[in-house]
Structure formats: structure tokens, C-alpha cells
Design a protein around this motif. Structure first.
Motif, PDB file in Angstrom:
ATOM      1  N   GLU A   1     -46.258 -34.121   0.616  1.00  0.00           N
ATOM      2  CA  GLU A   1     -45.268 -33.167   0.099  1.00  0.00           C
ATOM      3  C   GLU A   1     -43.882 -33.821   0.017  1.00  0.00           C
ATOM      4  OE1 GLU A   1     -45.575 -30.455  -1.324  1.00  0.00           O
ATOM      5  OE2 GLU A   1     -43.748 -29.258  -1.073  1.00  0.00           O
ATOM      6  N   SER A   2     -43.575 -34.684   0.976  1.00  0.00           N
ATOM      7  CA  SER A   2     -42.282 -35.391   0.971  1.00  0.00           C
ATOM      8  C   SER A   2     -42.173 -36.272  -0.267  1.00  0.00           C
ATOM      9  CB  SER A   2     -42.150 -36.268   2.220  1.00  0.00           C
ATOM     10  OG  SER A   2     -42.263 -35.494   3.374  1.00  0.00           O
TER      11      SER A   2
ATOM     12  N   PRO B   1     -40.108 -22.736   3.287  1.00  0.00           N
ATOM     13  CA  PRO B   1     -39.091 -23.345   4.160  1.00  0.00           C
ATOM     14  C   PRO B   1     -39.099 -24.877   4.139  1.00  0.00           C
ATOM     15  CG  PRO B   1     -40.849 -22.354   5.467  1.00  0.00           C
ATOM     16  CD  PRO B   1     -41.088 -21.955   4.055  1.00  0.00           C
ATOM     17  N   MET B   2     -40.282 -25.445   3.868  1.00  0.00           N
ATOM     18  CA  MET B   2     -40.396 -26.905   3.813  1.00  0.00           C
ATOM     19  C   MET B   2     -39.638 -27.438   2.594  1.00  0.00           C
ATOM     20  SD  MET B   2     -44.081 -28.519   4.267  1.00  0.00           S
ATOM     21  CE  MET B   2     -44.395 -30.248   4.313  1.00  0.00           C
ATOM     22  N   LEU B   3     -39.839 -26.754   1.478  1.00  0.00           N
ATOM     23  CA  LEU B   3     -39.144 -27.142   0.252  1.00  0.00           C
ATOM     24  C   LEU B   3     -37.636 -26.937   0.439  1.00  0.00           C
ATOM     25  CD1 LEU B   3     -39.206 -27.908  -2.802  1.00  0.00           C
ATOM     26  CD2 LEU B   3     -39.433 -25.471  -3.304  1.00  0.00           C
ATOM     27  N   ALA B   4     -37.267 -25.809   1.055  1.00  0.00           N
ATOM     28  CA  ALA B   4     -35.846 -25.506   1.274  1.00  0.00           C
ATOM     29  C   ALA B   4     -35.190 -26.602   2.107  1.00  0.00           C
ATOM     30  CB  ALA B   4     -35.709 -24.154   1.970  1.00  0.00           C
TER      31      ALA B   4
ATOM     32  N   LEU C   1     -25.429 -13.756   3.549  1.00  0.00           N
ATOM     33  CA  LEU C   1     -26.492 -13.498   2.575  1.00  0.00           C
ATOM     34  C   LEU C   1     -27.409 -12.402   3.107  1.00  0.00           C
ATOM     35  CD1 LEU C   1     -27.425 -17.262   2.045  1.00  0.00           C
ATOM     36  CD2 LEU C   1     -25.995 -15.881   0.529  1.00  0.00           C
ATOM     37  N   GLU C   2     -27.950 -11.616   2.214  1.00  0.00           N
ATOM     38  CA  GLU C   2     -28.881 -10.559   2.648  1.00  0.00           C
ATOM     39  C   GLU C   2     -30.212 -10.760   1.921  1.00  0.00           C
ATOM     40  OE1 GLU C   2     -27.109  -6.720   2.265  1.00  0.00           O
ATOM     41  OE2 GLU C   2     -25.640  -7.151   3.831  1.00  0.00           O
ATOM     42  N   TYR C   3     -31.250 -10.996   2.680  1.00  0.00           N
ATOM     43  CA  TYR C   3     -32.548 -11.298   2.071  1.00  0.00           C
ATOM     44  C   TYR C   3     -33.701 -10.713   2.856  1.00  0.00           C
ATOM     45  CZ  TYR C   3     -30.774 -14.582  -1.362  1.00  0.00           C
ATOM     46  OH  TYR C   3     -30.137 -15.132  -2.434  1.00  0.00           O
ATOM     47  N   LYS C   4     -34.827 -10.594   2.168  1.00  0.00           N
ATOM     48  CA  LYS C   4     -36.105 -10.376   2.834  1.00  0.00           C
ATOM     49  C   LYS C   4     -37.100 -11.381   2.254  1.00  0.00           C
ATOM     50  CE  LYS C   4     -37.609  -6.642  -0.192  1.00  0.00           C
ATOM     51  NZ  LYS C   4     -38.266  -5.342  -0.264  1.00  0.00           N
ATOM     52  N   ASP C   5     -38.047 -11.817   3.049  1.00  0.00           N
ATOM     53  CA  ASP C   5     -39.073 -12.777   2.624  1.00  0.00           C
ATOM     54  C   ASP C   5     -38.501 -14.012   1.930  1.00  0.00           C
ATOM     55  OD1 ASP C   5     -41.406 -11.366   3.538  1.00  0.00           O
ATOM     56  OD2 ASP C   5     -41.029  -9.916   1.954  1.00  0.00           O
ATOM     57  N   LYS C   6     -37.621 -14.697   2.591  1.00  0.00           N
ATOM     58  CA  LYS C   6     -37.031 -15.907   2.019  1.00  0.00           C
ATOM     59  C   LYS C   6     -36.792 -16.955   3.105  1.00  0.00           C
ATOM     60  CE  LYS C   6     -36.365 -15.300  -2.418  1.00  0.00           C
ATOM     61  NZ  LYS C   6     -37.067 -16.141  -3.378  1.00  0.00           N
ATOM     62  N   SER C   7     -36.640 -18.202   2.626  1.00  0.00           N
ATOM     63  CA  SER C   7     -36.245 -19.292   3.514  1.00  0.00           C
ATOM     64  C   SER C   7     -34.834 -19.705   3.133  1.00  0.00           C
ATOM     65  CB  SER C   7     -37.165 -20.482   3.342  1.00  0.00           C
ATOM     66  OG  SER C   7     -38.479 -20.083   3.575  1.00  0.00           O
ATOM     67  N   ILE C   8     -33.997 -19.887   4.108  1.00  0.00           N
ATOM     68  CA  ILE C   8     -32.601 -20.253   3.849  1.00  0.00           C
ATOM     69  C   ILE C   8     -32.283 -21.462   4.737  1.00  0.00           C
ATOM     70  CG2 ILE C   8     -30.188 -19.464   3.869  1.00  0.00           C
ATOM     71  CD1 ILE C   8     -32.422 -16.674   4.135  1.00  0.00           C
ATOM     72  N   VAL C   9     -31.944 -22.563   4.100  1.00  0.00           N
ATOM     73  CA  VAL C   9     -31.680 -23.800   4.856  1.00  0.00           C
ATOM     74  C   VAL C   9     -30.384 -24.435   4.355  1.00  0.00           C
ATOM     75  CG1 VAL C   9     -32.547 -26.099   5.431  1.00  0.00           C
ATOM     76  CG2 VAL C   9     -34.143 -24.188   5.268  1.00  0.00           C
ATOM     77  N   THR C  10     -29.612 -24.963   5.290  1.00  0.00           N
ATOM     78  CA  THR C  10     -28.339 -25.593   4.936  1.00  0.00           C
ATOM     79  C   THR C  10     -28.281 -27.031   5.460  1.00  0.00           C
ATOM     80  OG1 THR C  10     -27.173 -23.482   4.957  1.00  0.00           O
ATOM     81  CG2 THR C  10     -25.813 -25.440   5.269  1.00  0.00           C
TER      82      THR C  10
END
Lengths: 334, 383
Positions: A97-98, A277-280, A228-237
Motif C-alpha cells: 500500500e505504501s 486512515p492509512m491513506l489519510a 471540523l465536524e464529521y462522522k465516519d471519517k479519518s482525519i490526519v495532520t
């Protein structure tokens, strides 16, 4: 008879109290980071069991992607240029995947940055500015295309001696993914997984509210850039404000441009919002390297993916947001 | 033992960026330890942990050199506070760059030096203290004078302390100051060969930046949420009255009972009562135990709210300004290893209950009730 009359209302009360949603939260220090899982559920037994099992998943990833001398990643690195190493299916898929994300981001995400990380000392307490010729000398070792995978034999081979893979840009995202998978197996419908800022939210928060995720301000500690306001999401910084040092007034951080060997310039923070989340996790690093213009072009190509990119330019700080996010009129504290 | 109880409060206070009054109590304890008795070096280690993933480790070195009528005390305190997550209570989670692999530890270094002079029935003590952490610096001095009379059955003591503090929070360019002045008066009376009583009153006046710069208050309107920094009044007047009774219980085994009551009020309309019971008992000449129980109840500040529905002149996210009850239970063992080495081990449990609705998803100020453990060890070497 009297006893029955007494017990029935008691059972009813117990039934009602058992139906009320409760919050279960636990923090552990794994993958060199604080990991926090929050579950909202009416079933205390199920929630506690799911918490325990999902932390076990994170521990497994910690062992799988760790850098201890006995880890598979170390074995692959030690055998660079010598021989292929057989790995389990899980580690094979992470590396595969990487490489896919490396292709997707035109090489901006590259897990073979290991030699650069070591040269700059970002794997120690005292990073420092290396000599230019030393940076140039390790650059031939940095290229994910020199990772040779054999799907049949499940082997990984680093083609050049001295090559080193570093899964730091994707391992936390993978851990979040595995933990969320385990929570879903237990039937958890509302949860938040936070591994050192790599976040995934499942379902909604209490009272059907979306989860509120603060984005760390890149220049003001303990202040938020936006919410941010979300449901069912991945958030990465990814940002340049946690692992860095100054030399002659210049900030040097840990996110390298694989082709130059120097930290990426211009971008100071990138937040990616997507389903996986991995992609994020990997994208946040890659888009940081690519910068706002090229980065946003890639983000726009990926389904259900949004980004917030903060750049420092000669004209000041510029906040670039992806098209769907722009429609929400986000407020920024800058 | 007294210093441990002070430290429990002190730690909680350090964490919340301090209330001067508790800090004063802590240093006041050090000051009272200048006792004209013997040369002594003490090494103390204290560990505090609570259910908010906070750990505080403190090491203290305290040395007292005494000659007839003169004592010199010097000491240093180093402590580190680590927390698993950042203190931003307004959201469910914060996404940010991955921190370096080590847990962030906030460090505090403190140094103090004290001198005591005793001439017949008059004692004068002075202590100067300096403390610094990454975003806070404090310098202070303490003066006390004690006059004994009535064949040394009565002692009157007056004290004055002054604090000059500077606050320079992370991530901002401004800095601010707090000045605090404390006046203390106490009267100790021996009632009988086995009992004594002490009455005490303290007045303190703090002026300046009394907020926590990291706290945020969330106000939920129909569709939007707004976040405000704390706004506290800039002046805080505090008055406390206390009474302490000590009874030595005669018998084969030496033991003593101590009762302590304190009433407190301030111009932020906080009132509180503290009840404390302590029992000490010798099992041998070398071994004695100490048990303590303390209950504290407080009525909230006039501007404290668990949920703010609109912007107000004064707003706070400080749970120390809420109504709450705390209970502390502790057990200590003291052992004289040799004639010149004393060991002390203490374990305390500290619980705090607010009775506030804990709803992080709609921005309540309340958090989960605090449950903490404190371990204290002290090795004293007399020479």
C-alpha cells in the motif's frame, strides 16, 4: 408475591439504565504515542471488551512496524542488497500500500526515507544539519521503486545495500484502521480513535451530534486552527511544528522531499480528511511535501477526500482548502 | 506529614497553573521547619498520579544547619508534569503533527534559602524562594516573627509573604503578572501538659492575571459554537480562619490526636470548610504510624457555570471555582533506621467530586471526577 412485585420494577429500572448510552474512554502509550479510544455504547460489557481488543490490535501493529532489532522491519533493512526477507501477509500489504501511495503521489510519499531520517538524526533526541555532500551521498538509497515485492513468496527485498524503510508515515494510520475494524467487529457504532493526532471517527457522537475534531494550530501551541465536524471519517495532520530544530535561524523539520534529501519548504501543516486512515496518514505527508498547488490537484482526484493546507509564503500565511470543504465556510483562527 | 498534605493540594494547583494560597501554605510549611534543633539533610521523592493520565514526579533536597539560636535552611525542588493529551477540552479529539517520541514533560525548578534567629523568647525567620517553569516564574519572600510569653505557654506569631509572578504562556507574544501579599496571625496556647490549641487567621490579596491562559469556554448557539478565553476578576481577596487542637494521649504507647478546622471565604463568593483528623501512634521507639483523614467542601464562585449559554463579563473553565467536595485518606510509616537516619513512607488517596453534569459533547466545564494517588518517601540524615 410481594418479592415479585418488588423485583419487577427493579428489573425494569435496570433495563432502562442498561439502555442509556455511556462514554467509555481509555488511553495507552503505544507506538511511541498516546493512543486514546472513546466508545459510546449502552452495553458496558461489550464496550470494555471492544476497548481491550482494539488496543491489542494497536499493540500488534506496534510490534509489527517497530524498530527493535528483532522486528521484521529491521530484518528487511539489515538484509538490504543481500537477500529478500519473507514477511507475513499483514506487513506485505502495508508495504504494498505504501508503494501504491508512492505512485499516486508521484514519489512524494516514500517509505525508503530511512537513511535520511537517520542522517538528520530525527530518530534520536538531537537532530542536526548534516553536510550537503553527506545528504547527496544517501540520496541514491531513497527510492521506493527499489523495493522489490514477490507476491507469491511474500518476500520484501531492498535492492541497494544501505536502504532502510521507515513506516512512520503510515503505521499509525494502519493501527487506527485495525483498531476501528476490531471495534466494528464488536458491533460498536459510535467511537473515536486517536493515535497521536491520527483520528478516525465511527458513527456519531452523543445525542446524534457529529464528532468535533480540532485541528492543531501550527504556530500557537494549545490553540486550534479550526474545528471540523464529521462522522465516519479519518482525519490526519502532518506538520513541521513537533519534530524540528533551528540552525542559523532556519527551521529544519522531519518531513523530507525524497528527491532532494532536505525538509519540504513552504508547507507548515496539512490535514487530510478521507475514509481510510492509512491513506489519510500517508497522504498528509505526501501533500505536505508536494505543497498546496500540486498537492490539492492530487487530493481532488481521490474520491471522498478533502484537505486543508497551510503554507508560509513571502506574502504571508495562505490557507488552501479543497473544494467541498470550502463550501462549508470553515472559520480559521489565524 | 503536613508538607505532604500541602503538596497534594500544591500539585493539583501546579497543574492548573496555581492558586497562590496553596503555594503559600506549602512554602510556609518549609519556613516553619526551620526549627533550631539539629543539622539535617532530607531527600524527598513524591509521585502523584490521577485518572486524567497526569503524572507528577518531584524530588526535593532540603538541608538545615543549626547552631544555638541560629538556623540556615536551603533547598531545591525539581518536578516534572506529564500529561497524555493536550488540555483543550472543547473538542472530542485534536489532530496534529505526531509529537516526538518522548512524552512532553513540563518542568519546574525551585530554590529557596531561609534563615531563623532566636533570642530568648523571640524568633524571627526569613525565607526567599524562586521558582521557574516553561511558562511561569515566581519569586517570593516570607517573614515571620514569634513572641513567646506566659512562661512560654503562649506564643503569638505574625507573618507576611509577598509573591511576584510572571506568566508567559506558550504560543502567544504577551506576558502578564500577578502580585500576591499574605498576612498571617496565629496564637498558640498550651492548655495542659498534654494539650494545646492554635488559632490562626490569614488574609491574602492577589492582583493581576488570575486566569488560566490555556482554558477555553464553549458557548453553543443554535448552529455555531464560540470559544472564549477565561475572564476572571483581576482582584481576589481571601480570608481564612483556622483552629488546631493537639492532644497527647497518655499510655504505654505514645500517641497523639490532632483536630484541624478551617473556614475560608473570598470576594469571588467562594466559601469552604476543611475538617481534618490525624492520629499518630508509636509502636516502638523507632517505629510510628500516622493516619490522616480530611474532608473539604466548597461553594462555587459567583461566576462559575457548568454551561454558559451566552458571552458574559466573567467566565471560567476552572473547576477549582466550582462547588465540590474532596476527601483525602492517608497512612504513613516512620522508622528510625539508626540514630541518625529516619525513613518515612506515606500513601494517600485523594478524591474530588463535583456533582456537575459531565457532558463533553455539549461543552460542559465539568470533567470526570478526579481520583488520584500520592506516594511520598523521605530520607532524613541528621548530623
Amino acid at each position: 408475591m410481594k418479592t415479585k412485585i418488588f423485583i419487577l420494577p427493579l428489573l425494569f429500572v435496570l433495563f432502562l439504565s442498561g439502555c442509556r448510552e455511556q462514554t467509555f474512554k481509555k488511553t495507552k502509550f503505544l507506538i511511541n504515542s498516546p493512543c486514546e479510544i472513546t466508545i459510546i455504547d449502552a452495553n458496558s460489557y461489550k464496550a470494555k471488551k471492544a476497548l481491550k481488543e482494539s488496543f491489542n490490535e494497536i499493540e500488534k501493529v506496534d510490534k509489527l512496524c517497530g524498530y527493535g532489532l528483532d522486528s521484521k522491519v529491521s530484518e528487511i533493512n539489515l538484509n538490504a542488497g543481500k537477500q529478500p526477507i519473507t514477511v507475513n501477509n499483514e506487513l506485505f500489504k502495508i508495504i504494498e500500500e505504501s508503494i501504491r501511495i508512492g505512485d499516486l503521489t508521484e514519489g512524494a510519499f516514500d517509505i525508503t526515507v530511512g537513511p535520511l531520517v537517520s542522517l538528520w538524526g530525527f530518530d534520536t533526541d538531537k537532530p542536526s544539519l548534516p553536510l550537503k555532500n553527506k545528504i547527496i551521498s544517501v540520496l541514491p538509497l531513497v527510492n521506493y521503486k527499489n523495493i522489490k515485492l514477490d507476491k507469491e513468496k511474500l518476500t520484501v527485498y531492498l535492492a541497494k545495500p544501505g536502504m532502510k524503510i521507515d513506516l512512520g508515515g503510515i503505521a499509525q494510520g494502519y493501527a487506527v484502521k485495525m483498531a476501528s475494524k476490531k471495534l466494528k467487529e464488536y458491533g460498536i457504532k459510535k467511537a473515536l480513535i486517536n493515535i497521536s493526532g491520527d483520528i478516525m471517527v465511527i458513527g456519531e457522537a452523543l445525542e446524534n451530534n457529529p464528532w468535533k475534531i480540532g485541528v492543531q494550530h501550527p504556530r500557537k501551541q494549545n490553540e486550534l486552527l479550526t474545528i471540523l465536524e464529521y462522522k465516519d471519517k479519518s482525519i490526519v495532520t502532518s506538520g513541521d511544528y513537533e519534530k524540528y530544530f533551528f540552525s542559523n535561524g532556519v527551521r529544519y523539520h522531519h518531513i523530507f522531499v525524497p528527491q532532494t534529501g532536505y525538509p519540504a519548504k513552504g508547507t507548515i501543516s496539512t490535514t487530510i480528511i478521507t475514509d481510510d486512515p492509512m491513506l489519510a496518514d500517508a497522504l498528509s505527508t505526501a501533500i505536505f511535501v508536494l505543497g498546496a498547488k500540486k498537492g490539492m490537484a492530487i487530493v481532488n482526484k481521490i474520491r471522498n477526500t478533502e484537505a486543508i493546507i497551510i503554507s508560509e509564503t513571502n506574502d504571508g500565511t495562505i490557507i488552501t482548502v479543497s473544494s467541498e470543504l470550502e463550501k462549508t465556510n470553515l472559520k480559521f483562527n489565524y | 506529614m503536613k508538607s505532604i498534605e500541602a503538596l497534594v493540594s500544591c500539585f493539583y494547583t501546579i497543574l492548573k497553573k496555581r492558586i497562590k494560597f496553596v503555594f503559600i501554605f506549602y512554602l510556609g510549611t518549609i519556613l516553619s521547619a526551620i526549627c533550631f534543633a539539629e543539622n539535617k539533610v532530607s531527600i524527598k521523592y513524591i509521585m502523584y498520579q490521577d485518572n486524567n493520565q497526569v503524572t507528577i514526579k518531584t524530588t526535593t533536597l532540603d538541608s538545615t544547619i543549626g547552631k544555638k539560636g541560629f538556623d540556615l535552611s536551603v533547598g531545591a525542588v525539581v518536578d516534572g508534569i506529564s500529561a497524555a493529551s493536550r488540555d483543550i477540552p472543547i473538542v472530542d479529539g485534536v489532530t496534529g503533527a505526531t509529537p516526538s517520541s518522548k512524552k512532553k514533560v513540563e518542568k519546574r525548578n525551585e530554590y529557596y534559602v531561609g534563615i531563623g534567629v532566636k533570642e530568648k523568647e523571640t524568633t524571627v525567620k526569613v525565607l526567599v524562594d524562586s521558582s521557574k517553569e516553561d511558562d511561569y516564574a515566581s519569586s517570593s519572600y516570607f517573614l515571620t516573627a514569634t513572641q513567646e510569653f506566659n512562661n512560654r505557654n503562649t506564643a503569638l506569631s505574625i507573618g507576611y509573604s509577598n509573591f511576584d509572578d510572571k506568566i508567559f504562556p506558550f504560543g502567544v507574544t504577551w506576558e502578564d503578572e500577578i502580585t500576591t501579599k499574605v498576612y498571617d496571625l496565629s496564637l498558640t496556647q498550651v492548655l495542659s501538659p498534654i494539650s494545646q490549641v492554635r488559632f490562626n487567621t490569614t488574609y491574602s490579596l492577589s492582583n493581576g492575571y488570575l486566569e488560566n491562559p490555556y482554558h477555553r469556554i464553549v458557548v453553543n448557539y443554535d448552529l455555531l459554537s464560540f470559544y472564549y478565553k477565561e475572564r476572571h476578576p483581576t482582584i481576589r481577596d481571601k480570608i481564612a480562619y483556622g483552629v488546631f487542637y493537639n492532644l497527647s494521649i497518655p499510655g504505654e504507647m505514645k500517641s497523639s490526636l490532632q483536630l484541624n478546622y478551617r473556614y475560608y471565604f473570598d470576594n469571588w463568593e467562594i466559601t469552604s470548610n476543611t475538617y481534618e483528623l490525624k492520629y499518630n501512634r508509636y509502636f516502638t521507639d523507632k517505629l510510628w504510624i500516622s493516619a490522616v483523614g480530611r474532608n473539604y467542601n466548597q461553594r462555587q464562585a459567583f461566576f462559575f457555570k457548568n454551561f454558559y449559554t451566552e458571552e458574559e463579563r466573567f467566565m471560567t473553565a476552572d473547576l477549582k471555582l466550582a462547588s465540590f467536595i474532596t476527601n483525602l485518606y492517608g497512612l504513613g510509616i516512620n522508622y528510625a533506621l539508626t540514630s541518625w537516619i529516619d525513613l518515612e513512607l506515606t500513601y494517600q488517596i485523594y478524591n474530588k467530586k463535583t456533582n456537575l453534569d459531565y457532558s463533553p459533547y455539549v461543552g460542559s466545564v465539568a470533567k470526570e471526577d478526579l481520583k488520584s494517588n500520592l506516594f511520598f518517601s523521605c530520607t532524613s540524615i541528621k548530623f
